[in-house]
Design an enzyme around this catalytic site. Sequence first.
Site, PDB file in Angstrom:
ATOM      1  N   SER A 184       0.956  -1.249   0.108  1.00 56.64           N
ATOM      2  CA  SER A 184       0.046   0.209   0.031  1.00 56.64           C
ATOM      3  C   SER A 184       0.783   1.281   0.182  1.00 56.64           C
ATOM      4  O   SER A 184       1.455   1.389  -0.915  1.00 56.64           O
ATOM      5  CB  SER A 184      -0.894  -0.048   1.231  1.00 56.64           C
ATOM      6  OG  SER A 184      -1.953   0.963   1.125  1.00 56.64           O
ATOM      7  N   ASP A 238      11.049   4.822  -9.623  1.00 59.15           N
ATOM      8  CA  ASP A 238      10.903   5.334 -10.835  1.00 59.15           C
ATOM      9  C   ASP A 238      11.371   6.610 -11.164  1.00 59.15           C
ATOM     10  O   ASP A 238      11.876   6.907 -12.311  1.00 59.15           O
ATOM     11  CB  ASP A 238       9.483   5.434 -11.148  1.00 59.15           C
ATOM     12  CG  ASP A 238       8.594   4.103 -11.446  1.00 59.15           C
ATOM     13  OD1 ASP A 238       9.226   2.982 -11.206  1.00 59.15           O
ATOM     14  OD2 ASP A 238       7.333   4.131 -11.355  1.00 59.15           O
ATOM     15  N   LYS A 258      -0.550  -3.933  -3.515  1.00 62.52           N
ATOM     16  CA  LYS A 258      -2.002  -3.286  -2.990  1.00 62.52           C
ATOM     17  C   LYS A 258      -1.959  -2.094  -3.581  1.00 62.52           C
ATOM     18  O   LYS A 258      -1.189  -1.079  -3.072  1.00 62.52           O
ATOM     19  CB  LYS A 258      -2.338  -3.487  -1.693  1.00 62.52           C
ATOM     20  CG  LYS A 258      -3.651  -2.764  -1.116  1.00 62.52           C
ATOM     21  CD  LYS A 258      -4.110  -2.647   0.337  1.00 62.52           C
ATOM     22  CE  LYS A 258      -5.274  -2.279   0.430  1.00 62.52           C
ATOM     23  NZ  LYS A 258      -5.258  -0.713   0.120  1.00 62.52           N
TER      24      LYS A 258
END
Length: 411
Positions: free
Chosen positions: A315, A326, A340
């Site tokens: 999460s 990224d 999740k």
Amino acid sequence: MRKTGRLRVVILRGICAICIATVLSLGLANPPAFAFTEQQKLVMEVWRIVNRAYVDETFNHQNWWFVREKALKRRLNTWEDTYQEAQAMLQKLEDPYTRFLPPEQYQSLQTNTSGELLGVGLQIAKDDNNQHLRVIAPIAGSPAERAGVSPKDEIVAINGVATQSFSLDEAAARMRGPAGTIVTLKIERGEEESFEVNLTRERINLNPVFSELRSEGNQSIGYIRLGQFNGNAVEDIRAAIATLERQDAAGYILDLRNNPGGLLQAGIEIARLWLDQGTIVYTVNRQGVLDSFEAGPGALTQDPLVLLVNGGTASASEILAGALQDNGRAQLVGETTFGKGLIQSLFDLPHGSGLAVTVAKYETPDHHDINKLGITPDRVVETAPLAREQFATSEDGQYVAAVEVLMQSLM
């Protein structure tokens, strides 16, 4: 022209008189009043919030208006009947994260995210087939962690009662209880024989951050372990980084293993402590509209950073990990994360109850949808179960690998 005008007026008045007479003859001048009970009003409010906010506009291919009408036809004599009806209505969505929370459960959830918990210290999820409860992660220092309960374990019974029909909140309620009392969990783990563990409930203070300056080779590095994204996490991480910067840490290891997530905003704010530019996360609602959260100029350090992740990293932890990976700010070491990628909002309801609704999903800055897939580390390192005292030591293979990756960055 005047006569025509008068004629029109007379005709219009005649039509109005006919309309009024018709209404009176049909008994519609005073239509009967339908007063909803307080119980029906609560069910209607649950329906209305889901109708407005739920991420899936097909409502799991349900006729959501029909669900409302059917619910309102039921007799709701007590609040318990009302709570059960609200839960039954939401079960049609087949989304374990969208759920009605009776007052006691709602208060417990709010306490959990604010920094304190009474129970055994387990974060759990439901499998897609809605059968078994799955452990996301035990909370650091909790009875569950001390007993060796691990991420991906399945809880098949609580105090001898099978968990197949339990919602997440029902299961959590059965594991909570007065400090000093015992709850027995039946666990299945991979191909092993099922076994039972007896856990003594206790009050768990959720102090989510541990940090210290460590000497690795000829370098001083800052080690920070973040256990949960609760109300204390952002300021605790901020203080930890500031202290380690004053101690001249050359680089950092941020340990997110077994961190089940928590508050979305905490994950975003902690990302901003490490990133001074770039997108942190995209959110996608049911219209497909993208919103984004951006980094700002407030990063506390530019020193090299390595994140430790595993199957219990979920999460908000995955939001942070995806943002840093990224954007090229950090390398990830460990195992694929939990996966999740759904975002829930909490809504207050009358009489102290609440509603958790999946309102959006998120994508990483490179538009990866990680729900049910997780994030793959830059360096995959499997590890055997560790005792608490072995965690983040030379006996911890993932930690050793993280140190190696960080040292390469410092060369």
